[in-house]
Design an enzyme around this catalytic site. Sequence first.
Site, mmCIF file in Angstrom:
data_model
loop_
_atom_site.group_PDB
_atom_site.id
_atom_site.type_symbol
_atom_site.label_atom_id
_atom_site.label_comp_id
_atom_site.label_asym_id
_atom_site.label_seq_id
_atom_site.Cartn_x
_atom_site.Cartn_y
_atom_site.Cartn_z
ATOM 1 N N LYS A 284 0.657 -1.247 0.042
ATOM 2 C CA LYS A 284 0.038 0.039 -0.028
ATOM 3 C C LYS A 284 0.789 1.477 0.223
ATOM 4 O O LYS A 284 1.747 1.575 0.866
ATOM 5 C CB LYS A 284 -0.874 -0.032 1.245
ATOM 6 C CG LYS A 284 -1.984 1.035 1.205
ATOM 7 C CD LYS A 284 -3.040 0.791 2.327
ATOM 8 C CE LYS A 284 -4.306 1.846 2.125
ATOM 9 N NZ LYS A 284 -5.134 1.574 2.987
ATOM 10 N N GLU A 370 -19.043 -5.239 10.755
ATOM 11 C CA GLU A 370 -19.920 -4.517 11.759
ATOM 12 C C GLU A 370 -20.935 -5.415 12.239
ATOM 13 O O GLU A 370 -21.066 -5.118 13.668
ATOM 14 C CB GLU A 370 -20.436 -3.419 10.556
ATOM 15 C CG GLU A 370 -19.668 -2.443 10.210
ATOM 16 C CD GLU A 370 -19.223 -3.003 8.853
ATOM 17 O OE1 GLU A 370 -18.291 -1.931 8.145
ATOM 18 O OE2 GLU A 370 -19.384 -3.927 8.365
ATOM 19 N N ARG A 398 -25.321 -1.655 8.373
ATOM 20 C CA ARG A 398 -24.950 -3.267 7.925
ATOM 21 C C ARG A 398 -25.272 -3.885 9.058
ATOM 22 O O ARG A 398 -25.059 -5.311 8.964
ATOM 23 C CB ARG A 398 -23.639 -3.090 7.378
ATOM 24 C CG ARG A 398 -22.962 -2.164 6.509
ATOM 25 C CD ARG A 398 -21.534 -2.565 5.809
ATOM 26 N NE ARG A 398 -21.533 -3.460 4.833
ATOM 27 C CZ ARG A 398 -20.385 -3.879 4.494
ATOM 28 N NH1 ARG A 398 -19.455 -3.476 4.899
ATOM 29 N NH2 ARG A 398 -20.647 -4.858 3.331
#
Length: 620
Positions: A284, A370, A398
């Site tokens: 990344k 979540e 969610r």
Amino acid sequence: MTVDIADFPLLALANTPEELRELPKDALPELCSELREFLLRSVSRSSGHLASGLGAVELTVALHYVYNTPVDRLVWDVGHQAYPHKILTGRRQQMHTIRQLDGLHPFPWREESPYDTLNVGHSSTSIGAALGMAIAAEKEGAGRKVAAVIGDGAMTAGMAFEALNHAGGLHPDMLVVLNDNDMSISENVGALNRYLSQLMSGRFYSSIREGGKKVLSSMPSVRELARRAEEHLKGMVVPGTLFEEFGFNYIGPIDGHDVDGLIETLKNMRQLKGPQLLHVITRKGKGYKPAEKDPIGYHGVPCFDPDEAELPKSSGKSVTFSSVFGDWLCDMAAQDPKLAAITPAMREGSGMVRFSKEYPEQYFDVAIAEQHAVTFAAGLAIESYHPVVAIYSSFLQRAYDQLIHDVALQNLPVLFAIDRAGIVGADGPTHQGAFDLGFLRTVPNMVVMTPSDENECRQMLYTGYQLQGPVAVRYPRGQGNGQPCEPQMQSIELGKGIIRHQGSKVAILCFGTLLQQAEPVAKEAGYTLVDMRFVKPLDEALLKELAQTHDYLVTLEENAIMGGAGSAVNEVLFQQGQVKPVLNLGLPDRFIEQGSQQQILERLGLDSQGITQSIEEFIR
């Protein structure tokens, strides 16, 4: 301000994947370098997501080079990593508008380009959608290929594994690319991440397996022993075992920054039958040292100078609501060792960095999960701990079933600190916190609070923490109005609003921080201004008094009007038999576009000028 494409001669020849596929293969490493530099220059001028895209450059080029997009379907997960995809699919010259009002969407968006097959913004949806597309292609005999790219920690969420399980059973022709950069927005956490991180072991195993096969191939008597040893070793160290058990043919891990190797691997895998999983290792922030060193800080960036070693510091005088929450959390933990703070991979965004360092034993990052975060909190609450779930408004969507079934139904004392409520700005429709008041206020046992400033937020968090049931305190992204927080924490009276300015004729009933927009309106026109503070329970006595002493009532909220706080006011007035004209102001019945928070408020008529105009028109 656009980036001059003349500085990128190869990239200028690849404005679409069709043009990209006409380039010679030996030109692609240089193209990747130009694409990475173009991305850096573009995002540094426009702001946006940077580190994820820098790490996905070679993978993006290879996928579009091998797959016949858009006929072949390419499905991106989350969308943070899709900026190079946008640059290569005809949107290069619009990149300076990304995340801005009327500009490019911050994530893949179907209405924007035929190359965007799925609107995304939340994680772990790519495999399920790609499976649906693959089954459709199979039924139609269309010969289309389907590839899903999942990364940035999205493989930790349950939806990804539900889709893997289903795909393994249906056995369609499809590819899942696991872009493994060891990061989501924060660091990846959990057992799965540790499992995928055993890369040296994986390479060691691969070399043993291939070499061993050559030696043992001429020795039939020990073939079965070798096979068993191979399976035993694989079970100990190889990341592919998990995916093979789901029914996928696993290949990898391979270098995600070797574009030549990626292309050869993808060409071979494109011809294979059944579900395939390619595990690629990327970095990344690749190619930009500051982002490689700090991928969290460079995940999403403001406008900055790439030649400077650091991102610009915020010059805001006011603290953010996220930091108010983070400070309160530390203060509360100092008093209560049974406090447990939970985040679904949003430590930085939710203001929990300091808490995670000072109270590591009371801090739980559950990764991008979540639903699990909420049920985990329920389990802690059952055992007399005091869980606080820090979660964005759009992410709480969610976990709605878990909120109802696992928390509210059992009346468990779980405090939901709901960040990014209302207009969030540049992240656009997928992240606007437009619905939480509507879906929370209908749930029995819930208490729902809407602070209007920083100090009220702190005191409401404390109030909610003391209650013996589920509580939500929702607050917006960004800075408050500069209201200092009182160090001492004290409970406020449940369900009581406050008249901030006494006037006549019109009473403006505010839920949340739009109070600042309404204050000059009320004072200039001589209206009554009320900080309602609670959506549930509502201050019914105050509503009755206001209805009896004013000609018009106006409700104001940064939430969808339909089913929101204003609707709650209408219901109470109806039940009381109060016949009074009521104007409900809030978010209209559509998904709200990206732009700065102030731009969107102005467009929706929720700034001071818009509120004044709406009230005057209503009275007329």
